[in-house]
Design a protein around this motif. Structure first.
Motif, PDB file in Angstrom:
ATOM      1  N   LEU A 209     -39.469  25.037  51.216  1.00 48.43           N
ATOM      2  CA  LEU A 209     -40.586  25.969  51.393  1.00 48.43           C
ATOM      3  C   LEU A 209     -41.842  25.486  50.670  1.00 48.43           C
ATOM      4  N   LEU A 210     -41.660  24.995  49.434  1.00 45.89           N
ATOM      5  CA  LEU A 210     -42.806  24.490  48.676  1.00 45.89           C
ATOM      6  C   LEU A 210     -43.409  23.269  49.355  1.00 45.89           C
ATOM      7  N   GLY A 211     -42.539  22.363  49.805  1.00 46.62           N
ATOM      8  CA  GLY A 211     -43.037  21.163  50.460  1.00 46.62           C
ATOM      9  C   GLY A 211     -43.824  21.468  51.721  1.00 46.62           C
ATOM     10  N   LEU A 212     -43.277  22.367  52.547  1.00 45.54           N
ATOM     11  CA  LEU A 212     -43.956  22.722  53.791  1.00 45.54           C
ATOM     12  C   LEU A 212     -45.241  23.490  53.534  1.00 45.54           C
ATOM     13  N   ALA A 213     -45.231  24.338  52.497  1.00 42.70           N
ATOM     14  CA  ALA A 213     -46.417  25.140  52.207  1.00 42.70           C
ATOM     15  C   ALA A 213     -47.587  24.280  51.758  1.00 42.70           C
ATOM     16  N   PHE A 214     -47.299  23.242  50.970  1.00 41.22           N
ATOM     17  CA  PHE A 214     -48.374  22.427  50.419  1.00 41.22           C
ATOM     18  C   PHE A 214     -48.676  21.185  51.259  1.00 41.22           C
ATOM     19  N   LEU A 215     -47.855  20.947  52.282  1.00 41.42           N
ATOM     20  CA  LEU A 215     -48.062  19.763  53.120  1.00 41.42           C
ATOM     21  C   LEU A 215     -49.447  19.721  53.773  1.00 41.42           C
ATOM     22  N   PRO A 216     -49.958  20.850  54.271  1.00 40.13           N
ATOM     23  CA  PRO A 216     -51.271  20.763  54.940  1.00 40.13           C
ATOM     24  C   PRO A 216     -52.462  20.638  53.985  1.00 40.13           C
ATOM     25  N   PRO A 219     -52.522  15.787  49.440  1.00 42.19           N
ATOM     26  CA  PRO A 219     -52.340  14.429  49.963  1.00 42.19           C
ATOM     27  C   PRO A 219     -50.867  14.099  50.156  1.00 42.19           C
ATOM     28  N   ALA A 220     -50.579  13.202  51.069  1.00 38.78           N
ATOM     29  CA  ALA A 220     -49.191  12.794  51.338  1.00 38.78           C
ATOM     30  C   ALA A 220     -48.539  12.268  50.069  1.00 38.78           C
ATOM     31  N   GLY A 221     -47.321  12.708  49.816  1.00 39.24           N
ATOM     32  CA  GLY A 221     -46.588  12.304  48.627  1.00 39.24           C
ATOM     33  C   GLY A 221     -46.632  13.334  47.527  1.00 39.24           C
ATOM     34  N   VAL A 222     -47.731  14.088  47.428  1.00 35.63           N
ATOM     35  CA  VAL A 222     -47.864  15.097  46.379  1.00 35.63           C
ATOM     36  C   VAL A 222     -46.956  16.306  46.622  1.00 35.63           C
ATOM     37  N   PRO A 223     -46.780  16.770  47.876  1.00 37.66           N
ATOM     38  CA  PRO A 223     -45.866  17.893  48.097  1.00 37.66           C
ATOM     39  C   PRO A 223     -44.449  17.636  47.586  1.00 37.66           C
ATOM     40  N   VAL A 224     -44.017  16.378  47.581  1.00 38.08           N
ATOM     41  CA  VAL A 224     -42.687  16.059  47.043  1.00 38.08           C
ATOM     42  C   VAL A 224     -42.624  16.384  45.558  1.00 38.08           C
ATOM     43  N   LEU A 225     -43.710  16.066  44.844  1.00 40.10           N
ATOM     44  CA  LEU A 225     -43.756  16.352  43.414  1.00 40.10           C
ATOM     45  C   LEU A 225     -43.796  17.855  43.164  1.00 40.10           C
TER      46      LEU A 225
END
Length: 251
Positions: A209-216, A219-225
């Motif tokens: 949920l966090l990854g998908l929420a912050f994906l848009p 920057p790419a790679g940051v949602p993983v963190l």
């Protein structure tokens, strides 16, 4: 009559009990080969994904040879494919790879390898070798399982990485064939069987949920963190719930 003053015998240790040393080597090798072959073949998906992200065959093979931890490799090339900053992509991959350091702490005690081979063995400390080693009843079997799993997986992973990179280069646009989805699919297939407890499933769900929420918005790679915050968040909520339960019972 038995002497009641004699100390009672200690219960057998799970690694030193009567049945601990009776597992045949062939059973250990069979299990280790099964894990090594099953996971090693997925290196093909990494080779395809990496080549599709724009990395050369040499760069792709170097990642498998030198990094050799699938989750981190898929994370890195996935972030690069999405246009992420190389430093951010590397940070996400590094974060995923830190779990191997904790595996190493446990395996160093279990395997007790000679100092001369420890640096080489450390390169094989990954999810699969740890799982096979910890499943064995004694140190000898654990060493055998670790060695066979590590060797099989390392050879196959690197070989199939090369084949995947060569194949992706030969067919051209991987997006047109849908092969860009191979990496995430394999990653999820490897992750799903590890989610055995309610806590692990809750962490995984919140991380998604966090990854998908912050994906848009990131920057790419940051949602993983950002998704890594799922673990401490779930543990914090569990701690609070346990504390409330204890207070309720005290009343």
């Amino acid at each position: 009559m038995a002497d009641r003053t004699a100390p009672a015998p200690a219960p057998p240790s799970p690694r030193t009990g009567p049945g601990a040393a009776h597992r045949p080597d062939r059973a250990v090798v069979r299990d280790a080969l099964g894990v090594g072959v099953a996971v090693g073949l997925s290196g093909f998906a990494f080779g395809v994904t990496s080549a599709g992200a724009g990395l050369s065959i040499l760069q792709t093979c170097a990642l498998s040879l030198l990094v050799f931890t699938g989750a981190s490799q898929f994370s890195l090339v996935g972030a690069l494919a999405a246009g992420g900053n190389p430093f951010t992509a590397a940070a996400g991959a590094f974060f995923l790879g830190t779990r191997n350091a904790f595996y190493g702490l446990r395996l160093s005690q279990l395997l007790a390898l000679p100092r001369a081979v420890r640096p080489l063995a450390a390169h094989w400390v990954i999810d699969e070798t740890t799982a096979v080693s910890l499943a064995q009843p004694d140190r000898r079997a654990a060493r055998l399982g670790f060695t066979v799993t590590g060797l099989t997986l390392y050879v196959l992973w690197n070989l199939t990485t090369l084949l995947g990179a060569l194949g992706a280069e030969a067919i051209g646009d991987t997006d047109a064939w849908g092969l860009d989805a191979a990496g995430p699919a394999v990653f999820l297939a490897l992750l799903a069987p590890m989610l055995r407890t309610a806590t692990e499933r809750a962490v995984a769900a919140l991380a998604v949920l966090l990854g998908l929420a912050f994906l848009p918005v990131l920057p790419a790679g940051v949602p993983v963190l950002v998704a890594a915050l799922a673990a401490p968040a779930v543990l914090w909520f569990q701690g609070r719930a346990a504390g409330r339960t204890e207070k309720g019972t005290d009343r």
